[in-house]
Design an enzyme around this catalytic site. Sequence first.
Site, mmCIF file in Angstrom:
data_model
loop_
_atom_site.group_PDB
_atom_site.id
_atom_site.type_symbol
_atom_site.label_atom_id
_atom_site.label_comp_id
_atom_site.label_asym_id
_atom_site.label_seq_id
_atom_site.Cartn_x
_atom_site.Cartn_y
_atom_site.Cartn_z
ATOM 1 N N ARG A 226 0.852 -1.256 -0.106
ATOM 2 C CA ARG A 226 0.006 0.127 -0.029
ATOM 3 C C ARG A 226 0.741 1.305 -0.050
ATOM 4 O O ARG A 226 1.945 1.157 0.644
ATOM 5 C CB ARG A 226 -0.794 0.045 1.340
ATOM 6 C CG ARG A 226 -2.150 -0.823 1.171
ATOM 7 C CD ARG A 226 -3.298 -0.393 0.058
ATOM 8 N NE ARG A 226 -4.311 -1.259 0.163
ATOM 9 C CZ ARG A 226 -4.656 -2.363 -0.864
ATOM 10 N NH1 ARG A 226 -3.703 -2.418 -1.682
ATOM 11 N NH2 ARG A 226 -5.709 -2.743 -1.015
ATOM 12 N N HIS A 274 -1.440 -0.120 -9.916
ATOM 13 C CA HIS A 274 -2.055 -1.187 -8.948
ATOM 14 C C HIS A 274 -2.745 -2.260 -9.744
ATOM 15 O O HIS A 274 -3.830 -2.552 -9.702
ATOM 16 C CB HIS A 274 -3.351 -0.459 -8.350
ATOM 17 C CG HIS A 274 -3.649 -1.150 -7.117
ATOM 18 N ND1 HIS A 274 -4.036 -0.568 -5.979
ATOM 19 C CD2 HIS A 274 -3.604 -2.329 -6.744
ATOM 20 C CE1 HIS A 274 -4.425 -1.375 -5.082
ATOM 21 N NE2 HIS A 274 -4.215 -2.465 -5.652
HETATM 22 P P1 NAP Z 1 -2.522 -10.600 5.475
HETATM 23 O O1 NAP Z 1 -2.392 -11.976 5.412
HETATM 24 O O2 NAP Z 1 -3.513 -10.005 6.569
HETATM 25 O O3 NAP Z 1 -0.865 -10.279 6.147
HETATM 26 C C1 NAP Z 1 -0.621 -9.152 6.669
HETATM 27 C C2 NAP Z 1 0.931 -9.166 7.073
HETATM 28 O O4 NAP Z 1 1.359 -8.100 7.531
HETATM 29 C C3 NAP Z 1 1.046 -10.337 8.337
HETATM 30 O O5 NAP Z 1 2.048 -11.067 8.399
HETATM 31 C C4 NAP Z 1 1.232 -9.264 9.497
HETATM 32 O O6 NAP Z 1 1.740 -9.680 10.753
HETATM 33 C C5 NAP Z 1 1.746 -7.976 8.841
HETATM 34 N N1 NAP Z 1 1.658 -6.976 9.643
HETATM 35 C C6 NAP Z 1 0.637 -6.375 9.762
HETATM 36 N N2 NAP Z 1 0.885 -5.220 10.546
HETATM 37 C C7 NAP Z 1 2.414 -5.162 11.224
HETATM 38 C C8 NAP Z 1 3.067 -4.216 11.584
HETATM 39 N N3 NAP Z 1 2.604 -3.242 12.613
HETATM 40 N N4 NAP Z 1 4.590 -4.510 11.754
HETATM 41 C C9 NAP Z 1 4.841 -5.870 11.295
HETATM 42 N N5 NAP Z 1 3.906 -6.683 10.444
HETATM 43 C C10 NAP Z 1 2.785 -6.391 10.233
HETATM 44 O O7 NAP Z 1 -2.415 -9.661 4.203
HETATM 45 P P2 NAP Z 1 -2.020 -10.250 2.828
HETATM 46 O O8 NAP Z 1 -3.226 -10.843 2.195
HETATM 47 O O9 NAP Z 1 -0.526 -10.917 2.709
HETATM 48 O O10 NAP Z 1 -1.801 -8.905 2.077
HETATM 49 C C11 NAP Z 1 -1.035 -8.043 2.468
HETATM 50 C C12 NAP Z 1 -1.509 -6.652 1.735
HETATM 51 O O11 NAP Z 1 -1.239 -6.566 0.436
HETATM 52 C C13 NAP Z 1 -2.927 -6.284 1.575
HETATM 53 O O12 NAP Z 1 -3.237 -5.681 2.901
HETATM 54 C C14 NAP Z 1 -2.972 -5.001 0.606
HETATM 55 O O13 NAP Z 1 -2.650 -3.895 1.345
HETATM 56 C C15 NAP Z 1 -1.890 -5.608 -0.537
HETATM 57 N N6 NAP Z 1 -2.225 -6.010 -1.524
HETATM 58 C C16 NAP Z 1 -1.968 -5.414 -2.816
HETATM 59 C C17 NAP Z 1 -2.281 -5.729 -4.092
HETATM 60 C C18 NAP Z 1 -1.980 -5.228 -5.360
HETATM 61 O O14 NAP Z 1 -2.666 -5.314 -6.435
HETATM 62 N N7 NAP Z 1 -1.091 -4.467 -5.342
HETATM 63 C C19 NAP Z 1 -3.115 -6.999 -3.941
HETATM 64 C C20 NAP Z 1 -3.631 -7.578 -2.982
HETATM 65 C C21 NAP Z 1 -3.213 -7.303 -1.688
HETATM 66 P P3 NAP Z 1 0.979 -10.899 11.619
HETATM 67 O O15 NAP Z 1 1.415 -11.978 10.807
HETATM 68 O O16 NAP Z 1 2.006 -11.103 12.828
HETATM 69 O O17 NAP Z 1 -0.447 -10.759 11.650
#
Ligand code: NAP
Length: 311
Positions: A226, A274
């Site tokens: 993001r 994006h």
């Molecule tokens: P997720 O499964 O919720 O994983 C988020 C990760 O971030 C987890 O490992 C979490 O830690 C870690 N995290 C959250 N807050 C943190 C902090 N304060 N300090 C350190 N680590 C932290 O999410 P996901 O499905 O992998 O997706 C991640 C992000 O990718 C989405 O939220 C979205 O913004 C982005 N995204 C972008 C696209 C694109 O097309 N560009 C597409 C899809 C998603 P824990 O494991 O300890 O909870």
Amino acid sequence: MTLIVQFQGRAALWPVWQTPLEAAFAEAGIDAALQFDADPATVDVIVYSPHQREIEDFAAYPRCRLVQSLWAGVERIVTNRTLTQPLCRMVDPGLTQGMVEYVAGHVLRAHLGIDAILAAQTGTWAPVIPPLAADRPVAVLGLGALGTACGQALAGLGFRVLGWSRTPKTVAGIDCHHGPEGLRAVLQEAQIVVTLLPATPDTETTLNAETLGWLPHGATLINPGRGTLIDDAALLAALDTGQIAQATLDVFRTEPLPPEHPYWAHPRVTVTPHIAADTRPGTASRVVVENIRRMLANEPLLHRVNRDAGY
Ligand code: NAP
């Protein structure tokens, strides 16, 4: 009784999603009426893609028992105080595969020095041999559904992968660190950084003047997470000094990225609009319907958002 499912996405998405969602309901044997404009008073489930069709007041949906996001990132929804129903984010095998391909492609591009090769095709024979992947540490910030898949794919290519999350983790192939103190350990080694954190108050400007300075000089940044994860002014300053050699950015604080934004014209910034990983209706429809099946069976929902953590 027929379940009323409101498809809350913009009109252009309706023909794309209607057939795969209906097929998934049929496959699961669930009697559901998928509607684009259901009477809010009758809606049992909202399938939600907020872009250009946001719900401001979820209180208008008194029967609704589940809001299933079609997006992985839920920062635009999670702060809505009227949303009291369970909220689930999207974890879709097709989306995950797309992210793995985007990240692997841009990491390999940096690792092999492909930009420099293209720029140096001037008739001079000047071999530059890249190190093997094992000698190229890559940091993946965020070890959720996407960070873990990307980290493991990179490890499979031979990269040394360091990962960072909020809570402690053990992931095969990834040297895992966590918490504020873990960030420095990960960044100070990483020649390539991939940011796959959610947008929350805690992750705002995770990469700022101080933390960008922890990286080895000449590191590459790839941000498909993001826009809020990055302090843009600090990144532009780090690009100017060469602290960051190259940045590939897919997400921005303002999208579409305004034409006058300095990223567009910067010679060492690649802007992608994006497109890193879209939700794929064919695979994601099954995820939506599996969660609705769980809701009906009173089983734990998949990928339920933690309102306190914001993701
Ligand atoms: P997720 O499964 O919720 O994983 C988020 C990760 O971030 C987890 O490992 C979490 O830690 C870690 N995290 C959250 N807050 C943190 C902090 N304060 N300090 C350190 N680590 C932290 O999410 P996901 O499905 O992998 O997706 C991640 C992000 O990718 C989405 O939220 C979205 O913004 C982005 N995204 C972008 C696209 C694109 O097309 N560009 C597409 C899809 C998603 P824990 O494991 O300890 O909870």
